[in-house]
Design a protein around this motif. Structure first.
Motif, PDB file in Angstrom:
ATOM      1  N   THR A  52     121.850  27.087  -0.567  1.00  0.00           N
ATOM      2  CA  THR A  52     120.798  27.417   0.391  1.00  0.00           C
ATOM      3  C   THR A  52     119.934  28.587  -0.063  1.00  0.00           C
ATOM      4  OG1 THR A  52     122.317  28.873   1.572  1.00  0.00           O
ATOM      5  CG2 THR A  52     122.163  26.581   2.337  1.00  0.00           C
ATOM      6  N   THR A  53     120.390  29.325  -1.072  1.00  0.00           N
ATOM      7  CA  THR A  53     119.627  30.437  -1.615  1.00  0.00           C
ATOM      8  C   THR A  53     119.669  30.326  -3.133  1.00  0.00           C
ATOM      9  OG1 THR A  53     120.363  31.828   0.231  1.00  0.00           O
ATOM     10  CG2 THR A  53     119.324  32.933  -1.646  1.00  0.00           C
ATOM     11  N   ILE A  54     118.518  30.113  -3.735  1.00  0.00           N
ATOM     12  CA  ILE A  54     118.453  29.879  -5.180  1.00  0.00           C
ATOM     13  C   ILE A  54     117.387  30.794  -5.761  1.00  0.00           C
ATOM     14  CG2 ILE A  54     118.099  28.156  -6.996  1.00  0.00           C
ATOM     15  CD1 ILE A  54     118.626  26.007  -4.743  1.00  0.00           C
ATOM     16  N   GLU A  55     117.838  31.794  -6.506  1.00  0.00           N
ATOM     17  CA  GLU A  55     116.870  32.719  -7.115  1.00  0.00           C
ATOM     18  C   GLU A  55     116.134  31.957  -8.212  1.00  0.00           C
ATOM     19  OE1 GLU A  55     118.004  36.866  -7.018  1.00  0.00           O
ATOM     20  OE2 GLU A  55     117.315  37.019  -9.095  1.00  0.00           O
ATOM     21  N   ALA A  56     114.817  31.823  -8.063  1.00  0.00           N
ATOM     22  CA  ALA A  56     114.092  30.815  -8.824  1.00  0.00           C
ATOM     23  C   ALA A  56     113.568  31.317 -10.165  1.00  0.00           C
ATOM     24  CB  ALA A  56     112.932  30.282  -7.987  1.00  0.00           C
ATOM     25  N   THR A  57     112.991  32.522 -10.174  1.00  0.00           N
ATOM     26  CA  THR A  57     112.386  33.003 -11.411  1.00  0.00           C
ATOM     27  C   THR A  57     112.084  34.488 -11.267  1.00  0.00           C
ATOM     28  OG1 THR A  57     110.628  32.598 -13.056  1.00  0.00           O
ATOM     29  CG2 THR A  57     110.029  32.404 -10.715  1.00  0.00           C
ATOM     30  N   SER A  58     111.332  34.996 -12.219  1.00  0.00           N
ATOM     31  CA  SER A  58     111.059  36.427 -12.278  1.00  0.00           C
ATOM     32  C   SER A  58     109.579  36.637 -12.569  1.00  0.00           C
ATOM     33  CB  SER A  58     111.915  37.043 -13.388  1.00  0.00           C
ATOM     34  OG  SER A  58     111.499  38.360 -13.663  1.00  0.00           O
ATOM     35  N   PHE A  59     108.991  37.641 -11.911  1.00  0.00           N
ATOM     36  CA  PHE A  59     107.598  37.995 -12.175  1.00  0.00           C
ATOM     37  C   PHE A  59     107.483  39.314 -12.930  1.00  0.00           C
ATOM     38  CE2 PHE A  59     107.229  34.726  -9.018  1.00  0.00           C
ATOM     39  CZ  PHE A  59     106.093  34.043  -9.403  1.00  0.00           C
ATOM     40  N   VAL A  60     108.405  39.522 -13.849  1.00  0.00           N
ATOM     41  CA  VAL A  60     108.246  40.637 -14.779  1.00  0.00           C
ATOM     42  C   VAL A  60     107.214  40.219 -15.823  1.00  0.00           C
ATOM     43  CG1 VAL A  60     110.620  41.402 -14.426  1.00  0.00           C
ATOM     44  CG2 VAL A  60     110.089  39.917 -16.349  1.00  0.00           C
ATOM     45  N   ARG A  61     106.817  41.141 -16.675  1.00  0.00           N
ATOM     46  CA  ARG A  61     105.809  40.789 -17.677  1.00  0.00           C
ATOM     47  C   ARG A  61     106.371  39.736 -18.626  1.00  0.00           C
ATOM     48  NH1 ARG A  61     103.699  46.550 -19.725  1.00  0.00           N
ATOM     49  NH2 ARG A  61     103.129  45.286 -21.531  1.00  0.00           N
ATOM     50  N   PRO A  62     105.605  38.671 -18.850  1.00  0.00           N
ATOM     51  CA  PRO A  62     106.108  37.529 -19.628  1.00  0.00           C
ATOM     52  C   PRO A  62     106.686  37.930 -20.992  1.00  0.00           C
ATOM     53  CG  PRO A  62     104.013  36.971 -18.616  1.00  0.00           C
ATOM     54  CD  PRO A  62     104.246  38.430 -18.341  1.00  0.00           C
ATOM     55  N   VAL A  81     111.041  22.504  -2.015  1.00  0.00           N
ATOM     56  CA  VAL A  81     112.509  22.562  -2.028  1.00  0.00           C
ATOM     57  C   VAL A  81     112.993  23.268  -0.770  1.00  0.00           C
ATOM     58  CG1 VAL A  81     114.518  23.535  -3.210  1.00  0.00           C
ATOM     59  CG2 VAL A  81     112.672  22.484  -4.542  1.00  0.00           C
ATOM     60  N   ARG A  82     113.951  22.642  -0.101  1.00  0.00           N
ATOM     61  CA  ARG A  82     114.431  23.189   1.177  1.00  0.00           C
ATOM     62  C   ARG A  82     115.563  24.179   0.932  1.00  0.00           C
ATOM     63  NH1 ARG A  82     113.006  19.956   5.713  1.00  0.00           N
ATOM     64  NH2 ARG A  82     114.968  20.504   6.727  1.00  0.00           N
ATOM     65  N   ALA A  83     115.197  25.372   0.473  1.00  0.00           N
ATOM     66  CA  ALA A  83     116.162  26.449   0.260  1.00  0.00           C
ATOM     67  C   ALA A  83     115.384  27.757   0.214  1.00  0.00           C
ATOM     68  CB  ALA A  83     116.918  26.251  -1.051  1.00  0.00           C
ATOM     69  N   ARG A  84     116.079  28.841   0.475  1.00  0.00           N
ATOM     70  CA  ARG A  84     115.475  30.143   0.224  1.00  0.00           C
ATOM     71  C   ARG A  84     115.339  30.310  -1.282  1.00  0.00           C
ATOM     72  NH1 ARG A  84     119.176  34.193   3.849  1.00  0.00           N
ATOM     73  NH2 ARG A  84     117.998  35.716   2.622  1.00  0.00           N
ATOM     74  N   LEU A  85     114.148  30.731  -1.733  1.00  0.00           N
ATOM     75  CA  LEU A  85     113.878  30.797  -3.181  1.00  0.00           C
ATOM     76  C   LEU A  85     113.368  32.184  -3.566  1.00  0.00           C
ATOM     77  CD1 LEU A  85     112.043  27.341  -3.521  1.00  0.00           C
ATOM     78  CD2 LEU A  85     114.378  27.855  -4.253  1.00  0.00           C
ATOM     79  N   PRO A  86     114.236  33.183  -3.539  1.00  0.00           N
ATOM     80  CA  PRO A  86     113.794  34.525  -3.921  1.00  0.00           C
ATOM     81  C   PRO A  86     113.376  34.591  -5.386  1.00  0.00           C
ATOM     82  CG  PRO A  86     116.177  34.450  -3.599  1.00  0.00           C
ATOM     83  CD  PRO A  86     115.651  33.136  -3.140  1.00  0.00           C
ATOM     84  N   VAL A  87     112.503  35.543  -5.665  1.00  0.00           N
ATOM     85  CA  VAL A  87     112.048  35.758  -7.047  1.00  0.00           C
ATOM     86  C   VAL A  87     112.141  37.247  -7.374  1.00  0.00           C
ATOM     87  CG1 VAL A  87     110.501  33.770  -7.034  1.00  0.00           C
ATOM     88  CG2 VAL A  87     109.630  36.012  -6.323  1.00  0.00           C
ATOM     89  N   LEU A  88     112.408  37.538  -8.635  1.00  0.00           N
ATOM     90  CA  LEU A  88     112.518  38.932  -9.070  1.00  0.00           C
ATOM     91  C   LEU A  88     111.127  39.509  -9.301  1.00  0.00           C
ATOM     92  CD1 LEU A  88     115.112  40.614  -9.662  1.00  0.00           C
ATOM     93  CD2 LEU A  88     114.607  40.296 -12.086  1.00  0.00           C
TER      94      LEU A  88
END
Lengths: 310, 310
Positions: A52-62, A81-88
């Protein structure tokens, strides 16, 4: 299929929320570059398996994390996608990018030690917190949930054992600046169960209850699941884990960094603790991802189930 | 050297006796035949690392277990080792051989399930117990300490989950026939912490206290150390483990069968529970043995420590 007999134990939570970090923390530490379409399918399959919670990706400098440089391409592929999708998110620029793509949850990352703050962020602990504070404020003003990762909560490769008071102090500051949750990271895997319980007790005394905390254990010394059990016994109900143990380990091929989600789910299933995860579908997903990465999963449960059943 | 910070947890024993099974249970399940001189040195090094109980070999029929067919040659090479050196014995002939070579402790091996008794001993559970009873009696008359191994205490590959009442019933019979200790084996690694605690509680109600029990967990699903923590919380003070995780796993190369002694010692060191074991010397021994076997140790602690320090 061999499944554990369900036998609850007293004093444990009825339900645990697994914060799946495979697509972000896991893939970030894998050498093989994974195409964005495969990442999107990975996240979709994880959600289908019940996470239900899937950390999807990161927005640090590529250029810092080439493996996750495709965040802009990934986000539109997973917006249904039906889940919480946190990003860094490391800074205001990262937050702006994440918000523009519809992110509803972010995570910032601090360090309990000066040595790792310097190595990872090229800042002191204070400077790093000062950098995150306006980001956390802006995120909350935008109605976005904020998780604070805290690295090196138990030990540090340069500083050795980390005093509990030091970890509590930085946790307190993350909560005070507006983090909804602090994820206590054992980045080098040195924690043991007494240390876990003492830290959680001291955090409680400092006014940070278990429901504001997550635990994030690494299996470098094989301790992650025992430490998780200790944390559950102390009331923690959010546990970070990485599907198939993705994330590798700096020391040995196919040794694990992160606790494998399957090994965690096996224990929670046995304890009768609800997670919503279907271990069979999750294992199939990790086997599928291992083929993309060209190496076997380091998760013992994935190995055992996939050799026998799949 | 990175060592865990020592933080005791309430309700745990001050001291644990590790029953080291590497030379017997470990090597028995390794494909590479190990020369007898290497086995003797292995046992000597384990004792030097502080292990006080080291299961040395087996007196089953040599054609059944070719890896341990050199028991007669091994025993004179280790008769000055300062440790308890139990040996596995299946019947009166095996006991006679062991006693002639000066064994002071033996172990017999029973099954909690009919299917495994049939597969492993070609007998029913009752027939197997009837076979062991005179051996146990004769051993005790000779002043020899007797351990009873009980396999498949939590699950069985043919029968599935094993009812707790069934495991308790066979444990009771092993104690009643004169076994000083019963080692509860999770032969296929399916146990979880609630199951462990429920079994121990039920054994206690049946008059078998924790000080007559040992736990023997396999790491097939990554649960061994969490299960061990649960057992310690329930008063168990004897834990079986295999140096370097020797014993392999039927499912994957370098995946582990037995709980690795080093992973166990790491946790116990962190908890401030005394074992007498020097984890550095033990790890060096497992690295040395892994070279003889031609494959890396599956122990996470061995991998982490050996890559960094040794």
């Amino acid at each position: 299929m061999t499944l554990p007999l369900t036998v609850p134990a007293p004093g444990l939570p009825a339900r645990v929320r697994i914060h799946e970090v495979g697509p972000r923390d896991g893939l970030q530490n894998e050498k093989t570059l994974v195409p964005v379409a495969v990442k999107a399918e990975f996240i979709r399959r994880l959600a289908d398996a019940g996470l239900t919670t899937i950390e999807a990706t990161s927005f640090v400098r590529p250029e810092w994390v080439p493996q996750l440089a495709d965040a802009e391409q990934l986000m539109p592929l997973i917006d249904d996608v039906r889940a919480r999708l946190p990003v860094l998110v490391p800074n205001q620029r990262g937050l702006d990018r994440a918000l523009a793509l519809g992110a509803r949850e972010i995570a910032v990352f601090a360090s309990a030690t000066e040595a790792f703050a310097k190595a990872n962020l090229n800042r002191t602990v204070d400077e790093a917190l000062a950098m995150f504070e306006p980001v956390v404020t802006a995120a909350r003003e935008a109605g976005v949930t904020v998780r604070g990762y805290l690295s090196m909560c138990f030990g540090d490769p340069w500083e050795g054992p980390v005093p509990i008071s030091q970890t509590v102090s930085v946790s307190r500051r993350l909560i005070d600046m507006g983090c909804d949750e602090v994820s206590l990271g054992d980045t080098i895997g040195v924690a043991t169960p007494g240390h876990v319980q003492e830290l959680l007790a001291t955090l409680g005394e400092a006014g940070i209850p278990a429901d504001r905390l997550a635990v994030h254990f690494h299996d470098t010394y094989g301790q992650a699941l025992a430490n998780t059990l200790a944390a559950l016994q102390h009331g923690v109900t959010t546990v970070d884990a990485s599907a198939g143990g993705l994330g590798g380990c700096p020391y040995a091929k196919s040794a694990t960094g992160n606790l494998a989600t399957e090994d965690l789910v096996w224990m929670l299933d046995g304890l009768g603790i609800e997670t919503g995860v279907d271990i069979r579908r999750l294992t199939a997903t990790s086997v599928w991802m291992a083929r993309h990465l060209g190496r076997p999963s380091p998760s013992r449960t994935v190995r055992a189930l996939s050799q026998k059943e799949m």
